[in-house]
Design a protein around this motif. Sequence first.
Motif, PDB file in Angstrom:
ATOM      1  N   VAL A  53       0.841  -1.207   0.000  1.00  0.00           N
ATOM      2  CA  VAL A  53       0.000   0.000   0.000  1.00  0.00           C
ATOM      3  C   VAL A  53       0.874   1.255   0.000  1.00  0.00           C
ATOM      4  CG1 VAL A  53      -1.615   1.355   1.385  1.00  0.00           C
ATOM      5  CG2 VAL A  53      -2.006  -1.087   1.051  1.00  0.00           C
ATOM      6  N   ILE A  54       1.929   1.228   0.796  1.00  0.00           N
ATOM      7  CA  ILE A  54       2.836   2.379   0.869  1.00  0.00           C
ATOM      8  C   ILE A  54       3.556   2.601  -0.454  1.00  0.00           C
ATOM      9  CG2 ILE A  54       4.926   3.277   1.968  1.00  0.00           C
ATOM     10  CD1 ILE A  54       3.997   1.872   4.545  1.00  0.00           C
ATOM     11  N   LEU A  55       4.085   1.507  -1.038  1.00  0.00           N
ATOM     12  CA  LEU A  55       4.877   1.618  -2.259  1.00  0.00           C
ATOM     13  C   LEU A  55       4.026   1.911  -3.486  1.00  0.00           C
ATOM     14  CD1 LEU A  55       7.457  -1.295  -1.827  1.00  0.00           C
ATOM     15  CD2 LEU A  55       7.848   1.150  -1.493  1.00  0.00           C
ATOM     16  N   VAL A  56       2.851   1.278  -3.563  1.00  0.00           N
ATOM     17  CA  VAL A  56       2.041   1.361  -4.783  1.00  0.00           C
ATOM     18  C   VAL A  56       1.007   2.478  -4.714  1.00  0.00           C
ATOM     19  CG1 VAL A  56       0.467   0.068  -6.271  1.00  0.00           C
ATOM     20  CG2 VAL A  56       2.387  -1.092  -5.197  1.00  0.00           C
ATOM     21  N   LEU A  57       0.560   2.849  -3.510  1.00  0.00           N
ATOM     22  CA  LEU A  57      -0.520   3.829  -3.377  1.00  0.00           C
ATOM     23  C   LEU A  57      -0.059   5.143  -2.768  1.00  0.00           C
ATOM     24  CD1 LEU A  57      -3.550   4.395  -3.684  1.00  0.00           C
ATOM     25  CD2 LEU A  57      -3.868   3.443  -1.399  1.00  0.00           C
ATOM     26  N   LEU A  58       0.469   5.084  -1.555  1.00  0.00           N
ATOM     27  CA  LEU A  58       0.760   6.325  -0.828  1.00  0.00           C
ATOM     28  C   LEU A  58       1.926   7.104  -1.426  1.00  0.00           C
ATOM     29  CD1 LEU A  58       0.222   5.192   2.883  1.00  0.00           C
ATOM     30  CD2 LEU A  58      -1.345   6.412   1.373  1.00  0.00           C
ATOM     31  N   MET A  59       3.031   6.416  -1.706  1.00  0.00           N
ATOM     32  CA  MET A  59       4.193   7.130  -2.245  1.00  0.00           C
ATOM     33  C   MET A  59       3.905   7.773  -3.605  1.00  0.00           C
ATOM     34  SD  MET A  59       7.451   4.797  -1.051  1.00  0.00           S
ATOM     35  CE  MET A  59       8.586   5.875  -1.924  1.00  0.00           C
ATOM     36  N   PRO A  60       3.290   7.052  -4.553  1.00  0.00           N
ATOM     37  CA  PRO A  60       2.941   7.720  -5.811  1.00  0.00           C
ATOM     38  C   PRO A  60       1.971   8.886  -5.625  1.00  0.00           C
ATOM     39  CG  PRO A  60       2.866   5.341  -6.074  1.00  0.00           C
ATOM     40  CD  PRO A  60       3.029   5.611  -4.611  1.00  0.00           C
ATOM     41  N   MET A  61       1.054   8.750  -4.644  1.00  0.00           N
ATOM     42  CA  MET A  61       0.098   9.824  -4.401  1.00  0.00           C
ATOM     43  C   MET A  61       0.814  11.085  -3.935  1.00  0.00           C
ATOM     44  SD  MET A  61      -3.188   9.863  -1.833  1.00  0.00           S
ATOM     45  CE  MET A  61      -2.150   9.877  -0.355  1.00  0.00           C
ATOM     46  N   TRP A  67       4.560  16.901  -7.630  1.00  0.00           N
ATOM     47  CA  TRP A  67       4.723  17.256  -9.044  1.00  0.00           C
ATOM     48  C   TRP A  67       3.714  18.313  -9.488  1.00  0.00           C
ATOM     49  CZ3 TRP A  67       5.483  11.676 -11.320  1.00  0.00           C
ATOM     50  CH2 TRP A  67       6.841  11.358 -11.274  1.00  0.00           C
ATOM     51  N   SER A  68       2.562  18.363  -8.820  1.00  0.00           N
ATOM     52  CA  SER A  68       1.539  19.326  -9.241  1.00  0.00           C
ATOM     53  C   SER A  68       1.983  20.767  -9.023  1.00  0.00           C
ATOM     54  CB  SER A  68       0.231  19.061  -8.486  1.00  0.00           C
ATOM     55  OG  SER A  68       0.342  19.428  -7.118  1.00  0.00           O
ATOM     56  N   PHE A  69       3.050  20.959  -8.243  1.00  0.00           N
ATOM     57  CA  PHE A  69       3.592  22.304  -8.024  1.00  0.00           C
ATOM     58  C   PHE A  69       4.844  22.550  -8.860  1.00  0.00           C
ATOM     59  CE2 PHE A  69       1.398  21.157  -4.052  1.00  0.00           C
ATOM     60  CZ  PHE A  69       0.479  22.195  -3.992  1.00  0.00           C
ATOM     61  N   MET A  70       5.106  21.656  -9.823  1.00  0.00           N
ATOM     62  CA  MET A  70       6.275  21.781 -10.685  1.00  0.00           C
ATOM     63  C   MET A  70       5.868  22.239 -12.081  1.00  0.00           C
ATOM     64  SD  MET A  70       8.747  20.946  -8.681  1.00  0.00           S
ATOM     65  CE  MET A  70       9.107  20.022  -7.171  1.00  0.00           C
ATOM     66  N   ASN A  71       6.870  22.566 -12.880  1.00  0.00           N
ATOM     67  CA  ASN A  71       6.604  22.997 -14.259  1.00  0.00           C
ATOM     68  C   ASN A  71       6.328  21.794 -15.160  1.00  0.00           C
ATOM     69  OD1 ASN A  71       9.135  21.916 -14.376  1.00  0.00           O
ATOM     70  ND2 ASN A  71      10.048  23.592 -15.549  1.00  0.00           N
ATOM     71  N   ASP A  72       6.294  22.023 -16.477  1.00  0.00           N
ATOM     72  CA  ASP A  72       5.894  20.976 -17.412  1.00  0.00           C
ATOM     73  C   ASP A  72       6.786  19.743 -17.355  1.00  0.00           C
ATOM     74  OD1 ASP A  72       3.846  22.574 -18.190  1.00  0.00           O
ATOM     75  OD2 ASP A  72       4.709  23.169 -20.119  1.00  0.00           O
ATOM     76  N   ASP A  73       8.095  19.941 -17.167  1.00  0.00           N
ATOM     77  CA  ASP A  73       8.991  18.783 -17.120  1.00  0.00           C
ATOM     78  C   ASP A  73       9.209  18.266 -15.704  1.00  0.00           C
ATOM     79  OD1 ASP A  73      10.618  20.711 -16.039  1.00  0.00           O
ATOM     80  OD2 ASP A  73      12.027  20.763 -17.705  1.00  0.00           O
ATOM     81  N   ALA A 299      -1.488  18.172 -11.428  1.00  0.00           N
ATOM     82  CA  ALA A 299      -2.481  19.052 -10.812  1.00  0.00           C
ATOM     83  C   ALA A 299      -3.896  18.539 -11.089  1.00  0.00           C
ATOM     84  CB  ALA A 299      -2.315  20.476 -11.344  1.00  0.00           C
ATOM     85  N   VAL A 300      -4.138  18.057 -12.308  1.00  0.00           N
ATOM     86  CA  VAL A 300      -5.453  17.501 -12.648  1.00  0.00           C
ATOM     87  C   VAL A 300      -5.754  16.285 -11.779  1.00  0.00           C
ATOM     88  CG1 VAL A 300      -6.793  16.356 -14.445  1.00  0.00           C
ATOM     89  CG2 VAL A 300      -5.426  18.356 -15.013  1.00  0.00           C
ATOM     90  N   VAL A 301      -4.753  15.400 -11.609  1.00  0.00           N
ATOM     91  CA  VAL A 301      -4.954  14.202 -10.786  1.00  0.00           C
ATOM     92  C   VAL A 301      -5.179  14.578  -9.332  1.00  0.00           C
ATOM     93  CG1 VAL A 301      -3.839  12.112  -9.923  1.00  0.00           C
ATOM     94  CG2 VAL A 301      -3.667  12.694 -12.320  1.00  0.00           C
ATOM     95  N   THR A 302      -4.462  15.576  -8.851  1.00  0.00           N
ATOM     96  CA  THR A 302      -4.631  16.006  -7.459  1.00  0.00           C
ATOM     97  C   THR A 302      -6.038  16.533  -7.220  1.00  0.00           C
ATOM     98  OG1 THR A 302      -2.273  16.577  -7.336  1.00  0.00           O
ATOM     99  CG2 THR A 302      -3.721  17.510  -5.652  1.00  0.00           C
ATOM    100  N   ILE A 303      -6.552  17.306  -8.170  1.00  0.00           N
ATOM    101  CA  ILE A 303      -7.934  17.793  -8.055  1.00  0.00           C
ATOM    102  C   ILE A 303      -8.908  16.626  -8.025  1.00  0.00           C
ATOM    103  CG2 ILE A 303      -9.745  19.085  -9.254  1.00  0.00           C
ATOM    104  CD1 ILE A 303      -7.461  20.905 -10.332  1.00  0.00           C
ATOM    105  N   LEU A 304      -8.687  15.651  -8.916  1.00  0.00           N
ATOM    106  CA  LEU A 304      -9.550  14.466  -8.945  1.00  0.00           C
ATOM    107  C   LEU A 304      -9.468  13.701  -7.624  1.00  0.00           C
ATOM    108  CD1 LEU A 304     -11.418  12.647 -10.597  1.00  0.00           C
ATOM    109  CD2 LEU A 304      -9.380  11.494 -11.499  1.00  0.00           C
ATOM    110  N   LEU A 305      -8.258  13.602  -7.070  1.00  0.00           N
ATOM    111  CA  LEU A 305      -8.067  12.913  -5.791  1.00  0.00           C
ATOM    112  C   LEU A 305      -8.824  13.613  -4.668  1.00  0.00           C
ATOM    113  CD1 LEU A 305      -6.496  10.714  -4.160  1.00  0.00           C
ATOM    114  CD2 LEU A 305      -4.680  12.417  -3.877  1.00  0.00           C
ATOM    115  N   LEU A 306      -8.754  14.934  -4.642  1.00  0.00           N
ATOM    116  CA  LEU A 306      -9.449  15.698  -3.606  1.00  0.00           C
ATOM    117  C   LEU A 306     -10.966  15.542  -3.711  1.00  0.00           C
ATOM    118  CD1 LEU A 306      -7.331  18.990  -3.623  1.00  0.00           C
ATOM    119  CD2 LEU A 306      -7.315  17.178  -1.895  1.00  0.00           C
ATOM    120  N   LEU A 307     -11.463  15.345  -4.931  1.00  0.00           N
ATOM    121  CA  LEU A 307     -12.898  15.143  -5.114  1.00  0.00           C
ATOM    122  C   LEU A 307     -13.329  13.733  -4.715  1.00  0.00           C
ATOM    123  CD1 LEU A 307     -13.391  16.929  -8.572  1.00  0.00           C
ATOM    124  CD2 LEU A 307     -14.068  17.775  -6.311  1.00  0.00           C
ATOM    125  N   ILE A 308     -12.439  12.754  -4.875  1.00  0.00           N
ATOM    126  CA  ILE A 308     -12.794  11.361  -4.606  1.00  0.00           C
ATOM    127  C   ILE A 308     -12.674  11.007  -3.130  1.00  0.00           C
ATOM    128  CG2 ILE A 308     -12.026   8.971  -4.998  1.00  0.00           C
ATOM    129  CD1 ILE A 308     -11.468   9.688  -7.859  1.00  0.00           C
TER     130      ILE A 308
END
Length: 326
Positions: A53-61, A67-73, A299-308
């Motif tokens: 759970v930590i490796l596959v779910l929490l860490m990627p989250m 990354w949502s606070f980073m630039n395009d690359d 950023a799009v995924v983070t918004i989706l996560l906050l909604l879910i």
Amino acid sequence: MGDILFGLLAVVLGAAATYGLYWALDKLVNLLPAKLAEKFKSASFLLPAAVLVILVLLMPMFQTVIWSFMNDDGKKFVGIDNYVELFGSAEFISILINNFLWIAVVPAVTVSLGVLFATLGNQVGPTREKILKSLIFMPMTISFVSASTIWAYMYVYVPPGRPEIGLLNNIANALGFESQPWLQIDAGRLNTFLLMAVIVWLQVGYSMVIISAGIKAVPEETVEAARIDGANGAQVFFRIIVPQIWSTIMSVFVTVLILVMKVFDIVLAMTRGNFNTNVLAFEYYKQFFENSNVGPASAVVTILLLLIIPLMILQIRTVRHQETLR
């Protein structure tokens, strides 16, 4: 053939590795003194799952949020610029509206049809019930992409002068109307509602089966008591049965709601988000895999996560409430 062998090998090795891991943990725990072994035994069996759970779910989250606070690359910190750009875009606001329509319409229609079919199915004979429920549940065995392909042929539009093959346009022609490119009509977001029909078709069987089980679990004594008191069929259903299966209905509703929030396959297969049908999950796919924009995609995924997340909390509470009723 090589892919099949690789898949079989992965299944065999995965099962063997899992068994070996738990066997080794059991042996290690048994080497401890008896008192310590009892304390650590349950924790040792939970450890592999917790690590996964930590490796596959929490860490990627957490990585995605960063990354949502980073630039395009994904290499330069830009603060909330990605979020400001998203919410300042008319296209993204349209995506949010589409998602709102999906969550406002699909779960309600799916659960309503599930209740209807469950009620009707429970009132016919056993043989007819099996046939009826099997036919309604059958779409659940089809993948989202396959179902999208089937429904795409129903909505297909062919230019004038060629044989009409779309079911919807054939019906329109029979009624005296001209053929229409249905999936391109965004007036009133008609094409979005047509996409919703696919997931309703897929999920109504699941809704029916779960709700049917809940209805059958209602004590017959309560129903008979209501009938003796003079209640008609509608009153028995809405005042006696529905309150007793409400937690089941909510459980199905929230499950479908979470599924709808992540809808992706249908949009990808049928419109690729064109003609004002885009949703959050597909927007992430476009930003990350097609445009290689790490920051905006995250950023799009983070918004989706906050909604879910609130929906997941609601689902957990609903399940716990069901368990207390048992």
